[in-house]
Structure formats: structure tokens, C-alpha cells
Design a protein around this motif. Structure first.
Motif, mmCIF file in Angstrom:
data_model
loop_
_atom_site.group_PDB
_atom_site.id
_atom_site.type_symbol
_atom_site.label_atom_id
_atom_site.label_comp_id
_atom_site.label_asym_id
_atom_site.label_seq_id
_atom_site.Cartn_x
_atom_site.Cartn_y
_atom_site.Cartn_z
ATOM 1 N N ASP A 705 0.846 -1.201 0.000
ATOM 2 C CA ASP A 705 0.000 0.000 0.000
ATOM 3 C C ASP A 705 0.878 1.246 0.000
ATOM 4 O O ASP A 705 0.876 2.043 0.933
ATOM 5 N N ARG A 706 1.672 1.395 -1.065
ATOM 6 C CA ARG A 706 2.567 2.531 -1.211
ATOM 7 C C ARG A 706 2.695 2.854 -2.697
ATOM 8 O O ARG A 706 2.332 2.051 -3.565
ATOM 9 N N THR A 707 3.220 4.030 -3.002
ATOM 10 C CA THR A 707 3.527 4.358 -4.388
ATOM 11 C C THR A 707 4.602 3.407 -4.902
ATOM 12 O O THR A 707 5.600 3.147 -4.223
ATOM 13 N N VAL A 708 4.383 2.891 -6.098
ATOM 14 C CA VAL A 708 5.278 1.884 -6.677
ATOM 15 C C VAL A 708 5.902 2.433 -7.959
ATOM 16 O O VAL A 708 5.182 2.957 -8.831
ATOM 17 N N SER A 709 7.213 2.335 -8.056
ATOM 18 C CA SER A 709 7.907 2.595 -9.320
ATOM 19 C C SER A 709 8.223 1.252 -9.960
ATOM 20 O O SER A 709 8.690 0.329 -9.284
ATOM 21 N N GLY A 723 6.903 3.038 -15.352
ATOM 22 C CA GLY A 723 5.787 3.838 -14.893
ATOM 23 C C GLY A 723 5.706 3.881 -13.386
ATOM 24 O O GLY A 723 6.592 3.396 -12.664
ATOM 25 N N HIS A 724 4.617 4.481 -12.898
ATOM 26 C CA HIS A 724 4.353 4.603 -11.462
ATOM 27 C C HIS A 724 2.914 4.187 -11.201
ATOM 28 O O HIS A 724 2.043 4.292 -12.066
ATOM 29 N N SER A 725 2.675 3.741 -9.989
ATOM 30 C CA SER A 725 1.322 3.381 -9.572
ATOM 31 C C SER A 725 1.121 3.856 -8.137
ATOM 32 O O SER A 725 2.037 3.771 -7.314
ATOM 33 N N ASP A 726 -0.095 4.355 -7.840
ATOM 34 C CA ASP A 726 -0.376 4.813 -6.481
ATOM 35 C C ASP A 726 -0.495 3.652 -5.513
ATOM 36 O O ASP A 726 -0.402 3.834 -4.295
ATOM 37 N N GLY A 727 -0.704 2.465 -6.029
ATOM 38 C CA GLY A 727 -0.772 1.275 -5.195
ATOM 39 C C GLY A 727 -0.061 0.134 -5.876
ATOM 40 O O GLY A 727 0.684 0.324 -6.834
ATOM 41 N N GLY A 728 -0.309 -1.071 -5.412
ATOM 42 C CA GLY A 728 0.408 -2.209 -5.923
ATOM 43 C C GLY A 728 -0.285 -2.944 -7.046
ATOM 44 O O GLY A 728 0.130 -4.043 -7.411
ATOM 45 N N PHE A 743 12.181 -8.888 -17.542
ATOM 46 C CA PHE A 743 12.205 -8.824 -16.088
ATOM 47 C C PHE A 743 11.483 -7.561 -15.632
ATOM 48 O O PHE A 743 11.727 -6.467 -16.145
ATOM 49 N N LEU A 744 10.568 -7.751 -14.673
ATOM 50 C CA LEU A 744 9.821 -6.652 -14.086
ATOM 51 C C LEU A 744 10.447 -6.326 -12.734
ATOM 52 O O LEU A 744 10.520 -7.183 -11.845
ATOM 53 N N GLU A 745 10.913 -5.087 -12.590
ATOM 54 C CA GLU A 745 11.509 -4.616 -11.350
ATOM 55 C C GLU A 745 10.572 -3.599 -10.726
ATOM 56 O O GLU A 745 10.144 -2.645 -11.385
ATOM 57 N N MET A 746 10.229 -3.804 -9.451
ATOM 58 C CA MET A 746 9.337 -2.897 -8.747
ATOM 59 C C MET A 746 9.983 -2.454 -7.443
ATOM 60 O O MET A 746 10.704 -3.208 -6.793
ATOM 61 N N ARG A 747 9.676 -1.212 -7.081
ATOM 62 C CA ARG A 747 10.188 -0.677 -5.827
ATOM 63 C C ARG A 747 9.138 0.255 -5.250
ATOM 64 O O ARG A 747 8.640 1.150 -5.938
ATOM 65 N N SER A 749 7.778 3.003 -2.167
ATOM 66 C CA SER A 749 8.360 4.146 -1.477
ATOM 67 C C SER A 749 8.866 3.794 -0.084
ATOM 68 O O SER A 749 9.629 4.555 0.505
ATOM 69 N N ASP A 750 8.464 2.642 0.473
ATOM 70 C CA ASP A 750 8.979 2.241 1.783
ATOM 71 C C ASP A 750 10.069 1.172 1.659
ATOM 72 O O ASP A 750 10.335 0.425 2.595
ATOM 73 N N MET A 751 10.702 1.113 0.435
ATOM 74 C CA MET A 751 11.898 0.301 0.200
ATOM 75 C C MET A 751 11.608 -1.163 -0.069
ATOM 76 O O MET A 751 12.528 -1.956 -0.197
ATOM 77 N N HIS A 752 10.329 -1.592 -0.154
ATOM 78 C CA HIS A 752 10.076 -2.946 -0.620
ATOM 79 C C HIS A 752 10.508 -3.053 -2.086
ATOM 80 O O HIS A 752 10.350 -2.108 -2.861
ATOM 81 N N ARG A 753 11.028 -4.225 -2.460
ATOM 82 C CA ARG A 753 11.466 -4.451 -3.833
ATOM 83 C C ARG A 753 11.016 -5.829 -4.301
ATOM 84 O O ARG A 753 10.828 -6.744 -3.504
ATOM 85 N N SER A 754 10.861 -5.943 -5.615
ATOM 86 C CA SER A 754 10.518 -7.238 -6.194
ATOM 87 C C SER A 754 11.112 -7.327 -7.589
ATOM 88 O O SER A 754 11.135 -6.335 -8.325
ATOM 89 N N ARG A 755 11.587 -8.517 -7.936
ATOM 90 C CA ARG A 755 12.095 -8.794 -9.279
ATOM 91 C C ARG A 755 11.413 -10.067 -9.770
ATOM 92 O O ARG A 755 11.507 -11.113 -9.132
ATOM 93 N N THR A 756 10.760 -9.959 -10.903
ATOM 94 C CA THR A 756 9.932 -11.071 -11.371
ATOM 95 C C THR A 756 10.121 -11.252 -12.860
ATOM 96 O O THR A 756 10.177 -10.271 -13.614
#
Length: 761
Positions: A705-709, A723-728, A743-747, A749-756
Motif C-alpha cells: 500500500d505505497r507508491t510503486v515505481s 511507470g508509477h502506480s499509487d498502489g500495488g 524482467f519486471l523490477e518494482m520498488r 516508497s517504503d523500500m520494498h522491492r521485487s524482481r519477477t
């Protein structure tokens, strides 16, 4: 597309699957200040023996700047920002990716006047010293090249890529021998519109040859190159070397001085051979004939010879042996070369002079820029002695970096050793440089705070080429320092500050460190390679192998034998490249822990590439080679890598030193597996991607529940979408993408990260 990296930009990386090839690494450029000045090109890699040419790199009809450095045979490319009356360039290394690998000398000239610069350069053959040519062309507004192939009827031994000229015997051809130490002139000498070649006679020396391009005369036009040797004594002078930067001039325009035979030349010109000269031509008075500026391998000055003849019969009648005598004469140790091009966007060609010797020379303040200040004609007035290089990290020759938190502020600082720098006849005044990180966790910035950190210069000039390596050798949970050097042994500095405190070092004078001698140019790494709980030492050396020293002491008292436990660790040999074996290796080992706990070994080499090996342990069994030119990184001779997570994103950056005394900076694909990083990053929930594989679109659901890059990259690390998203939860259209894996990389604003992994059908 121009690639520009801003510190605020979220930089993506590629997660490499097991067994896959490492991708090309993205270059970075963090702020650096030294002596109160913010550097414009801090990580451009420095300069030692640069050669300057103008070329339009991006087809915008503005002449950009190409620098080829003989010290490492490496290109630096700069886009001209086009500011009138200013030297305004932006470092754009991506344009050098499309250049052929070249060596010794490189001159960009547009021989066919199509707007795409061509290349005249030294031949690549190991046993040849001819000249070859590459024709330039634009593809998607990027300058690229293909070799020009010449035709030599009746000559089965002639190499089509090299320049030959007709012999006096019909049907025979002579190779155009140009000493690889030289820089010839490629210019329109006879005023007919096509490009000719001026070079010293490489076999007997002293006289300049005119190798005339007769393409126009023979009706072929500018698109062809038809070379013939038409004058063996161009300018009618002889370079004897008897006096610094002075030549012997002929009293008559119709006779060659000494009648072509020439006296025996001096200095290092044994057997009457030409040892090395550089040539720059230009028309001083605008009268249609060419003057010449000469540099000589034995001297630090330039000689400018005035042409009292004409374009068809050159005759040098005057000389300035301390050019430009009317201003500040060039005085560059040693063997200067001059280049003629417009460097400040005022429509007039300027002069820049630099060393042409790849080894002992002025390696920090050796690029002298002389703008042409004359309203008509030429007047070269010195503006700076460190053009471009004064805006780079350049600590002389052979930079060896390490990343470590020196002051315990949670930010990685940069410690750099060097071979030394040229000053007052010495090139071995080595030291350690401390660039403290004065930025923030995610925005690093460096400031030079000490150019003789820990006072290691006390050992110079008797010892030099300092290489720093950090690790906990005495088991007290702080990082100690080993320094390798030219002597081949070690200096050991014990950190007595304790964990979490700014480093305080005391030198350990145990004779053991001096006896651990690998011959010359020791490059240590501290690593527990045999998994016994004790830190061992691996040392690279000049010969290119890796030496393993097993720690036989205890956790708080390291003990090492004087001789390596074995000398062929993993059978790694930094001399070896698929194209052959070099004489020396200069191996520089760095060990990076992988997520599974195993080691990745990255080794710097003399040739400049990086070797990467897995299946690393304490044995002489061959390691598994991941890639021969790892990350597509090759910044010139004597690569020295160092790793650290500089921007706190969990992925390692890599700083690479080189022979030119500078540094390059890259984002790698390696996860930071240090304990400090693991404790600062929140655990990340798993995303859901559907459908996967996909054809038209994919929906991503990530319970954050954070802004996602987010950004998608292909297997080469090239961005496909972002892009950016206001949520996940968000949707990505993929219908225009080529089939294959991404590869999809997401981060968040509270430093959670994912690589898929994402697959498109």
C-alpha cells in the motif's frame, strides 16, 4: 537515444537466471568535488596519452569530440552541447560502443565529405605497422564504421585492409610502414580536396614522406582512396635530433637536404631508424600551403616549421623550436603531440597538445589547450594545462579503488591507491587518496579529503603502485587494511577502533607481511576461502596468476607462511583472452558473496577486461568461467574493480580503476549479500502477474500500500517500459513487444522491492 543518468532516477537492474550470461552494466555518474571544484566528468576514467579528433557522433550536424587514449587503447566520447565560444561537452560513453577496437593512433577524418567521419588508424596486425581506414556511416543517427578494402592487382600477399603504394617496378606494391610510436598527419596537403598522408620514413628516419591521394587527379572523386608515394623529402628538411626540437633546413626549394641520404641520427635511433615523431599540419597564414608542427620522442617541446614554398612544392624555411614561442611554449614530458580542431565553438580551429608516450609522462596536467585567438590566421594562447582531465578523477597512473565506510557514518567512502604521478622527474610518488562520501544513503556524493591518507607516501619513490584491501584479519569485528605494492609484499594496518567506530589504524611491523612476496605488484584480497572461520589472503600479481595464502593462525592472530599455499588458484590466468595470451596479467582479485553463500570471483586484468568465475574454493582445480569480458566492461589497461552498495538499493555498484589513473562507475546485477544490507531492507511480499506468459497485457497485483515505481527490461538490460502506480495493482500492455523473456523490477516508497520474470508469447 541519449542516455543520461540522474541521481534521483530509479535505476533498474536485470536479475540474471542461473547459467545465463551477465548483461551489459549501466554506467553511473555520482557527484565528486575536489579542491572546492565540482567535477563535470568524475568517472570518465582519466587521460594519460590522449589523441583528439572531431566527429559528428549523433548526426546533428555538430562536431562532437572523440578522444583516443594510447594508454590502454580506449575511446572517450563527448557530445558537443554547442554553446558558442565555450568548450561545452557532455560525456557520452555509449557512442564509443560502435567503434572498432583500435590501437596506437586514431585520426577521425571525413575523406569522402559525406558528413560521417572516417577513421585513419594503425593496423591491428601484431607484426605489421601499416595504416588502415574505416569508412563511417550513420545508422539510426549513431556513427558506425566498416573497414575500407583496397584493391592491389597482382599482389597476392597484400592485405586488403592495409594501405600499400605502387612500387617503381610495374605490378609491385610496397607496404606503407608507419612506426606505431608515431602519429602521422592526414590532411589535404596539395589543396586538391582529397586527403593525403604525411609520415616520417619509418625505415631510415629523418625525412617526411608525402603519400599523395591521387583519387581526384585520376577522376575517381572523393569516394575513393588512391595513394602513391610522390615525395620522399616533403618540406626539404631533415630531423636529426641533434638539438631539441630543431630540424636541419634546406637552403633551396628544389633540393632535399643531404640528398636523401641523411647523416646518422642520434639519441635512441640506432641503425639510422626513426624512433618516433608526431605531426600536425595547418595553414598558418591562409596562403594555401601547410605548415607542420612536430613532436619528438626524445624531447618535451614542439617545433613549428613555416612553409616558404607552396602546396605543390613544400619548403620549410623557418622554425620555432619552442612553439608557440610568442605565448607559453609547450613543455610536456615527454614526447608531445599536437592536434588541430575547434574546441570552443567559435568557428576557428584551436590547438591541444598532450603526451604521446603511454608510460612515463605528465599524467595529470598534460592536456594543454591553446584556443586560437587571432581574428585572422592563427595565434594559439594557452588557456589550461588540464583540459577535460581537470574535470575527472585522475590521480596519475594506475588507480586501484576500494569501497569502505572509513568514518562509520553508514556511507561507503572511496579509497584509491595509485602507481604514482609524474612530478619533477619522478613517476612513483604513490599514496592513498580518500574520497569521503558526503552524500546520503540513496544519493552518494564524494569529496577528496586526503591525498595521502595514512601517510603511505613515506614509502615512495622506493615503493609504489599501492593497492588497498579491507577485511577483518584479527577477528575483532572491524575492518583492517592490507596494502599491496610494486615490491610484491604487503603493508598491514590493524584497525584498533572497534566495530561501529571511525577507523583508527596502527601499522603492524611483523616481518611476516614483508616476507609474503609474490614478486611484484601484489594485489591482496581478504576472504575465508576454505570456510574454516579464518580469513585467508589471495594475492594477484604482475604475472597474472592468483596466489592463495592459507591462514594457519587463530581468529585473533593471523599467521601466514612466506610462500603461497599454492600459486594457481582456480587456474585463473589474467593474461589469457580468447584472442591470445599477453606477456603480463596484472591480476586483481575481488570476491563477492552470492545469495546462496557461494563466492563470485571478479578479476581485473592487464588488458582491461574483467574475468568472472564461479565454483570458487581454496583449490587449484579450474573454476567455472562465467564470462571473459564480464559486464561488457573494458576501460583500458590494468582494470581494478571494487564493489559496494552505494545507493542503498540492495544492488552492488562497481568502481573500476585503470592505467590512466581514473575511475569508472557501474550499476551491476549483483545483490548485496552483506549483513548490514539484509537488516535494513523490509521483507517484500510476492507479486502476482497474470497472465504469464502473456500476449496482449498483464495485470500486476503486489500487496504493497505505497507508491510503486516499476520498469521492465529485456535480457540486455535495455528499458522496455516504465511507470508509477499509487498502489500495488496496475496493468502493462505488452502487445507490441517482441516475444521472449523480460524482467519486471518494482520498488515501493517504503523500500520494498521485487524482481519477477515476465514472458511474452
Amino acid at each position: 537515444m541519449h542516455v543520461r543518468i540522474f541521481l534521483s532516477l530509479f535505476i533498474v537492474f536485470v536479475l540474471v537466471e542461473a547459467g545465463a550470461q551477465t548483461q551489459e552494466f549501466l554506467r553511473l555518474n555520482y557527484p565528486v568535488t575536489q579542491n572546492g571544484k565540482t567535477l563535470k566528468y568524475p568517472f570518465a576514467g582519466g587521460m594519460n596519452a590522449p589523441q583528439f579528433s572531431a566527429a559528428d557522433l549523433n548526426n546533428d550536424q555538430i562536431q562532437d569530440l572523440v578522444v583516443f587514449d594510447r594508454a590502454g587503447d580506449v575511446f572517450l566520447t563527448f557530445l558537443n552541447e554547442g554553446t558558442p565560444n565555450e568548450s561545452s561537452y557532455r560525456y557520452a560513453p555509449e557512442y564509443a560502443c560502435d567503434f572498432p577496437p583500435l590501437m596506437d593512433y586514431v585520426l577521425f577524418r571525413d575523406y569522402n565529405q559525406d558528413g560521417a567521419a572516417d577513421i585513419f588508424c594503425a593496423s591491428l596486425g601484431t607484426q605489421t605497422q601499416e595504416m588502415q581506414v574505416y569508412r563511417g556511416y550513420f545508422e539510426n543517427d549513431v556513427l558506425k564504421f566498416k573497414p575500407v578494402l583496397f584493391s592491389y592487382p597482382g599482389c597476392s600477399s597484400c592485405i586488403p585492409e592495409y594501405i600499400y603504394y605502387p612500387s617503381v617496378l610495374p605490378g609491385f606494391w610496397n607496404n606503407l610502414f608507419i612506426a606505431d610510436t608515431d602519429i602521422p598527419a592526414v590532411d589535404d596537403i596539395d589543396g586538391d580536396g582529397d586527403l593525403d598522408i604525411l609520415t616520417f620514413d619509418g625505415s631510415s628516419g629523418g625525412y617526411v614522406w608525402l603519400v599523395q591521394n591521387l583519387s581526384v587527379e585520376k577522376g575517381f572523386g572523393l569516394d575513393s582512396l588512391k595513394f602513391e608515394l610522390t615525395d620522399r623529402c616533403w618540406g626539404r628538411f631533415f630531423e636529426s635530433g641533434l638539438l631539441a626540437c630543431e630540424c636541419d633546413l634546406s637552403p633551396a626549394s628544389d633540393s632535399c637536404l643531404y640528398g636523401f641520404a641523411g647523416p646518422t641520427v642520434v639519441d635512441d635511433r640506432g641503425e639510422n631508424r626513426h624512433p618516433g615523431s608526431t605531426l600536425m599540419t595547418y595553414d598558418q597564414e591562409g596562403d594555401g600551403d601547410k605548415e607542420i608542427v612536430l613532436g619528438d620522442i626524445s624531447f618535451s617541446c614542439l617545433n613549428m616549421l613555416t612553409n616558404g614554398g607552396n602546396a605543390f612544392n613544400a619548403w620549410m624555411t623557418e622554425q620555432d623550436a619552442a612553439f608557440p614561442r610568442y605565448d607559453t611554449p609547450v613543455d610536456i614530458v615527454i614526447f608531445p603531440a599536437a592536434f588541430y580542431l575547434d574546441l570552443n565553438n567559435d568557428g576557428k580551429n584551436d590547438m591541444v597538445a598532450a603526451p604521446n608516450n603511454k608510460f612515463i609522462n605528465e599524467d595529470r596536467n598534460g592536456v594543454w589547450f591553446y584556443p586560437n585567438t587571432a581574428n585572422t590566421g592563427h595565434k594559439f594562447e594557452l588557456e589550461t594545462k588540464n583540459f577535460l582531465v581537470g574535470d575527472m578523477i585522475d590521480i596519475g597512473s594506475a588507480a586501484h579503488p576500494a569501497l569502505v565506510d572509513v568514518d562509520a557514518d553508514g556511507l561507503l567512502d572511496l579509497v584509491v591507491g595509485n602507481y604514482g604521478y609524474y612530478a619533477q622527474g619522478l613517476a612513483q610518488n604513490a599514496s592513498l587518496y580518500l574520497y569521503r562520501n558526503v552524500g546520503t544513503k540513496d544519493n552518494p556524493a564524494f569529496n577528496l579529503e586526503d591525498n595521502d591518507w595514512l601517510g603511505l607516501s613515506e614509502f615512495a619513490p622506493n615503493d609504489f603502485d599501492f593497492y588497498p584491501a579491507f577485511g577483518d584479519l584479527d577477528g575483532d569485528q572491524d575492518l583492517d587494511l592490507l596494502v599491496g605494492s610494486n615490491f610484491g609484499a604487503l603493508y598491514y594496518y590493524r584497525n584498533v577502533a572497534g566495530p561501529g567506530n571511525p577507523m583508527i589504524f596502527q601499522r603492524d611491523f611483523n616481518i611476516m607481511w614483508v616476507l609474503m612476496d609474490v614478486g611484484s605488484y601484489s594485489t591482496p584480497a581478504i576472504v575465508d576461502l576454505d570456510s574454516d572461520g579464518l580469513k585467508d589472503i589471495v594475492m594477484g600479481e604482475r604475472n597474472g596468476n592468483l596466489n592463495f595464502f592459507k591462514n594457519t593462525g587463530s581468529a585473533d592472530n593471523p599467521v601466514f607462511a612466506s610462500a603461497p599455499t599454492f600459486t594457481k588458484l582456480g587456474q585463473v590466468d589474467a593474461r589469457v583472452l580468447s584472442t591470445g595470451v599477453t606477456d603480463i596479467g596484472f591480476s586483481v582479485p575481488v570476491f563477492v558473496q552470492q545469495p546462496n553463500g557461494a563466492w563470485l570471483l571478479v578479476t581485473g586484468t592487464q588488458n582491461g577486461h574483467l574475468l568472472a568465475h564461479t565454483d570458487v574454493d581454496a583449490s587449484e582445480d579450474p573454476y567455472t568461467l562465467v564470462e571473459e569480458i564480464w559486464g561488457n566492461v573494458d576501460d583500458g589497461n590494468r582494470s581494478a574493480p571494487a564493489f559496494g552498495d552505494l545507493d542503498d538499493d540492495g544492488i552492488l555498484e562497481m568502481v573500476v580503476g585503470n592505467l590512466r589513473g581514473g575511475l569508472s562507475l557501474y550499476k551491476t546485477v549483483l545483490v548485496d549479500c552483506s549483513t548490514t544490507t539484509a537488516t535494513t531492507i523490509p521483507a517484500s511480499p510476492k507479486p502476482t502477474i497474470s497472465p504469464n506468459p502473456a500476449r496482449n497485457w498483464v495485470r500486476v497485483e503486489w500487496p504493497v500500500d505505497r507508491t510503486v515505481s516499476w520498469q521492465v527490461v529485456d535480457l540486455l538490460g535495455r528499458p522496455i517500459a516504465q511507470g508509477h502506480s499509487d498502489g500495488g495493482a496496475f496493468t502493462i500492455p505488452v502487445h507490441r513487444w517482441a516475444p521472449g523473456p523480460y524482467f519486471l523490477e518494482m520498488r515501493s516508497s517504503d523500500m520494498h522491492r521485487s524482481r519477477t520474470k515476465l514472458v511474452v508469447d
